[in-house]
Design a protein around this motif. Structure first.
Motif, PDB file in Angstrom:
ATOM      1  N   ALA A   8       0.893  -1.244   0.135  1.00  0.00           N
ATOM      2  CA  ALA A   8      -0.090  -0.008  -0.033  1.00  0.00           C
ATOM      3  C   ALA A   8       0.905   1.378   0.061  1.00  0.00           C
ATOM      4  O   ALA A   8       1.949   1.294   0.512  1.00  0.00           O
ATOM      5  CB  ALA A   8      -0.878   0.019   1.408  1.00  0.00           C
ATOM      6  N   ASP A   9       0.368   2.158  -0.804  1.00  0.00           N
ATOM      7  CA  ASP A   9       1.198   3.501  -0.382  1.00  0.00           C
ATOM      8  C   ASP A   9       0.922   4.272   0.560  1.00  0.00           C
ATOM      9  O   ASP A   9       0.151   4.201   1.472  1.00  0.00           O
ATOM     10  CB  ASP A   9       0.712   4.260  -1.971  1.00  0.00           C
ATOM     11  N   GLU A  10       1.810   5.314   0.909  1.00  0.00           N
ATOM     12  CA  GLU A  10       1.781   5.975   2.023  1.00  0.00           C
ATOM     13  C   GLU A  10       0.706   6.825   2.343  1.00  0.00           C
ATOM     14  O   GLU A  10       0.376   6.822   3.432  1.00  0.00           O
ATOM     15  CB  GLU A  10       3.158   7.121   1.820  1.00  0.00           C
TER      16      GLU A  10
ATOM     17  N   ILE B 260      -2.119   4.184   3.980  1.00  0.00           N
ATOM     18  CA  ILE B 260      -1.906   3.717   5.069  1.00  0.00           C
ATOM     19  C   ILE B 260      -1.831   5.192   6.226  1.00  0.00           C
ATOM     20  O   ILE B 260      -2.521   4.825   7.431  1.00  0.00           O
ATOM     21  CB  ILE B 260      -0.286   3.510   5.279  1.00  0.00           C
ATOM     22  N   LEU B 261      -1.557   6.128   6.025  1.00  0.00           N
ATOM     23  CA  LEU B 261      -1.884   7.385   6.640  1.00  0.00           C
ATOM     24  C   LEU B 261      -3.125   7.720   6.803  1.00  0.00           C
ATOM     25  O   LEU B 261      -3.738   7.938   7.859  1.00  0.00           O
ATOM     26  CB  LEU B 261      -0.997   8.474   6.083  1.00  0.00           C
ATOM     27  N   GLY B 262      -4.052   7.575   5.670  1.00  0.00           N
ATOM     28  CA  GLY B 262      -5.452   7.669   5.823  1.00  0.00           C
ATOM     29  C   GLY B 262      -6.260   6.517   6.645  1.00  0.00           C
ATOM     30  O   GLY B 262      -7.043   7.090   7.512  1.00  0.00           O
ATOM     31  N   TRP B 263      -5.598   5.452   6.653  1.00  0.00           N
ATOM     32  CA  TRP B 263      -6.237   4.446   7.555  1.00  0.00           C
ATOM     33  C   TRP B 263      -5.801   4.766   9.213  1.00  0.00           C
ATOM     34  O   TRP B 263      -6.624   4.536  10.088  1.00  0.00           O
ATOM     35  CB  TRP B 263      -5.508   3.113   7.611  1.00  0.00           C
TER      36      TRP B 263
ATOM     37  N   LEU C 277       1.550   3.892  16.028  1.00  0.00           N
ATOM     38  CA  LEU C 277       2.097   4.019  14.532  1.00  0.00           C
ATOM     39  C   LEU C 277       1.926   5.130  13.996  1.00  0.00           C
ATOM     40  O   LEU C 277       2.980   5.779  13.166  1.00  0.00           O
ATOM     41  CB  LEU C 277       1.240   3.111  13.611  1.00  0.00           C
ATOM     42  N   LEU C 278       1.041   5.974  14.275  1.00  0.00           N
ATOM     43  CA  LEU C 278       0.718   7.387  13.814  1.00  0.00           C
ATOM     44  C   LEU C 278       1.772   8.301  14.405  1.00  0.00           C
ATOM     45  O   LEU C 278       2.409   9.128  13.664  1.00  0.00           O
ATOM     46  CB  LEU C 278      -0.590   7.860  14.172  1.00  0.00           C
TER      47      LEU C 278
END
Length: 180
Positions: free
Chosen positions: A2-4, A7-10, A121-122
């Motif tokens: 998955a692109d960045e 992942i950041l949106g999730w 993780l964030l």
């Protein structure tokens, strides 16, 4: 992979935490335990059974309902059952309630674990992005120092040792950026 941005949106979105399979498993387990609890609750209720039985094998023609038809041809029965002590039924019902409570608490713990993991993780992502920005700024500053040291060297005011140490620091910072 998955692109960045995905992942950041999730990581930023908290609404989709309830749709995760681990939490949906707890939802289905809670639903099963609710059914078990209702079953145990039904065991507490008294039973009333009504029964009828034909006494004769002869075929009678039905001429109408009168009191002789029922008294002469059928046996009627009533059976009523009620436990004297409700200990077993109440124990099963309370045990089902405790299982529901325990599963609900396990679900809350799992939800909190997932939320904490997501927050960690964030935070790690934010920390790494800040580190990358800082290292990029350091590289730019080190490149300027290296260029200035080269210009000083060409003017004869610096030594090869100082130029090499500036270049070595620049290469170390670039290696650090690649590592990050």
């Amino acid at each position: 992979l998955a692109d960045e941005t995905t992942i950041l949106g999730w990581l930023m979105e908290n609404s989709n935490i309830e749709t995760l399979p681990a939490l949906r498993w707890y939802d289905s387990k809670l639903a099963m335990l609710q059914v078990d609890k209702r079953y145990k609750q039904q065991a507490l209720l008294p039973e009333l059974k009504l029964s009828t039985r034909l006494q004769s094998n002869n075929i009678y023609t039905f001429t109408g309902l009168d009191r002789f038809y029922f008294t002469e041809n059928y046996n009627l029965g009533i059976q009523f059952k009620m436990p004297l002590l409700f200990r077993e039924g109440r124990g099963g019902w309370q045990q089902a309630q405790i299982k529901i409570l325990d599963t609900g608490l396990d679900r809350d713990v799992k939800r909190r674990e997932i939320s904490n993991k997501r927050t960690a993780l964030l935070n790690e992502y934010n920390l790494l992005s800040n580190q990358l920005m800082n290292v990029s700024a350091l590289i730019n500053a080190q490149q300027r120092l290296y260029k200035l040291e080269l210009s000083k060297f060409t003017l004869g005011e610096s030594s090869v040792f100082l130029v090499n140490s500036r270049e070595q620091k620049l290469l170390e910072l670039k290696a650090k950026e690649i590592e990050l």
